[in-house]
Design a protein around this motif. Structure first.
Motif, PDB file in Angstrom:
ATOM      1  N   LEU A 102      13.793  35.325  -4.500  1.00  0.00           N
ATOM      2  CA  LEU A 102      14.639  34.995  -5.484  1.00  0.00           C
ATOM      3  C   LEU A 102      14.806  33.352  -5.665  1.00  0.00           C
ATOM      4  O   LEU A 102      14.580  32.626  -6.664  1.00  0.00           O
ATOM      5  N   GLU A 103      14.872  32.666  -4.524  1.00  0.00           N
ATOM      6  CA  GLU A 103      15.110  31.194  -4.457  1.00  0.00           C
ATOM      7  C   GLU A 103      13.866  30.825  -4.906  1.00  0.00           C
ATOM      8  O   GLU A 103      13.812  29.695  -5.664  1.00  0.00           O
ATOM      9  N   GLN A 104      12.493  31.214  -4.589  1.00  0.00           N
ATOM     10  CA  GLN A 104      11.295  30.783  -5.118  1.00  0.00           C
ATOM     11  C   GLN A 104      11.266  30.690  -6.623  1.00  0.00           C
ATOM     12  O   GLN A 104      10.689  29.723  -7.318  1.00  0.00           O
ATOM     13  N   ALA A 148      23.800  29.787 -11.163  1.00  0.00           N
ATOM     14  CA  ALA A 148      25.190  29.936 -11.332  1.00  0.00           C
ATOM     15  C   ALA A 148      25.275  31.193 -12.513  1.00  0.00           C
ATOM     16  O   ALA A 148      26.271  31.899 -12.559  1.00  0.00           O
ATOM     17  N   ARG A 149      24.041  31.655 -12.641  1.00  0.00           N
ATOM     18  CA  ARG A 149      24.077  32.888 -13.706  1.00  0.00           C
ATOM     19  C   ARG A 149      22.882  33.795 -13.019  1.00  0.00           C
ATOM     20  O   ARG A 149      22.193  34.545 -13.786  1.00  0.00           O
ATOM     21  N   LEU A 150      23.234  34.327 -11.782  1.00  0.00           N
ATOM     22  CA  LEU A 150      22.359  35.320 -11.156  1.00  0.00           C
ATOM     23  C   LEU A 150      23.090  36.433 -11.117  1.00  0.00           C
ATOM     24  O   LEU A 150      24.209  36.631 -10.739  1.00  0.00           O
ATOM     25  N   TYR A 151      22.426  37.673 -11.771  1.00  0.00           N
ATOM     26  CA  TYR A 151      23.202  38.847 -11.618  1.00  0.00           C
ATOM     27  C   TYR A 151      22.289  39.796 -10.949  1.00  0.00           C
ATOM     28  O   TYR A 151      21.303  40.040 -11.140  1.00  0.00           O
ATOM     29  N   LEU A 152      22.832  40.623 -10.171  1.00  0.00           N
ATOM     30  CA  LEU A 152      22.400  41.715  -9.397  1.00  0.00           C
ATOM     31  C   LEU A 152      22.567  43.020  -9.604  1.00  0.00           C
ATOM     32  O   LEU A 152      23.736  43.431  -9.735  1.00  0.00           O
ATOM     33  N   THR A 153      21.501  43.783  -9.716  1.00  0.00           N
ATOM     34  CA  THR A 153      21.653  45.075 -10.169  1.00  0.00           C
ATOM     35  C   THR A 153      20.689  46.001  -9.628  1.00  0.00           C
ATOM     36  O   THR A 153      19.538  45.441  -9.304  1.00  0.00           O
ATOM     37  N   GLY A 172      15.308  28.469 -12.947  1.00  0.00           N
ATOM     38  CA  GLY A 172      16.617  29.427 -13.451  1.00  0.00           C
ATOM     39  C   GLY A 172      17.862  28.755 -13.109  1.00  0.00           C
ATOM     40  O   GLY A 172      17.885  27.764 -12.437  1.00  0.00           O
ATOM     41  N   ASP A 173      19.041  29.423 -13.691  1.00  0.00           N
ATOM     42  CA  ASP A 173      20.257  28.681 -13.330  1.00  0.00           C
ATOM     43  C   ASP A 173      20.988  29.578 -12.192  1.00  0.00           C
ATOM     44  O   ASP A 173      21.175  30.722 -12.359  1.00  0.00           O
TER      45      ASP A 173
END
Length: 153
Positions: free
Chosen positions: A9-11, A21-26, A18-19
């Motif tokens: 995810l970090e990579q 502050a707007r990471l959504y996990l599903t 990417g932003d």
């Protein structure tokens, strides 16, 4: 595996600008379990969480959650998870008739989140089995709800 997912995810954030502050996990089913696990591993990384027909890998999980009824006290592992995530907007989905992951897996987490005052929503689909992701991802309010959240710090 969770550490590898977070590194990936970090990579991806870096590579695709990417932003953070707007990471959504599903996640769905086993991925629903994974979404809880990743959120608990790094509880301040995500802006919102949407686990679908998942649950929590916790000591005593099967003996507690599979036999849950309204009078069953929420056990400490679930309360501890809820305390760690109480700041995170969470919308949980599950099918009432799920034969693979019993709906009690979500119910007990929802009860724990409610006990700690977490900003959460719960949608349980009557007469829906394991494929609760179909109505969940078709939920007209889901995307606006997700996009209304961002991490501020």
């Amino acid at each position: 595996m969770a550490e590898l997912a977070l590194l990936s995810l970090e990579q991806s954030l870096h590579e695709f600008n990417g932003d953070p502050a707007r990471l959504y996990l599903t996640g769905v089913s086993m991925g629903g379990y994974g979404s809880w696990r990743l959120a608990l591993k790094d509880p301040h990384r995500f802006a919102a969480l949407v686990p679908i027909c998942g649950g929590l890998d916790a000591p005593g999980r099967h003996s507690v959650s599979r036999n849950l009824d309204a009078a069953t006290p929420v056990s400490e592992p679930f309360l501890e998870a809820a305390r760690l995530l109480r700041h995170l907007p969470i919308w949980v989905f599950h099918g009432e008739e799920d034969p693979i992951i019993p709906v009690s897996e979500s119910r007990i987490l929802v009860r724990a989140l409610q006990e700690v005052g977490a900003p959460m929503r719960y949608t349980e689909y009557p007469e829906v089995e394991h494929d609760s992701w179909d109505p969940a991802y078709a939920e007209p309010e889901l995307m606006p709800w997700l996009l209304s959240h961002s991490r501020t710090s």
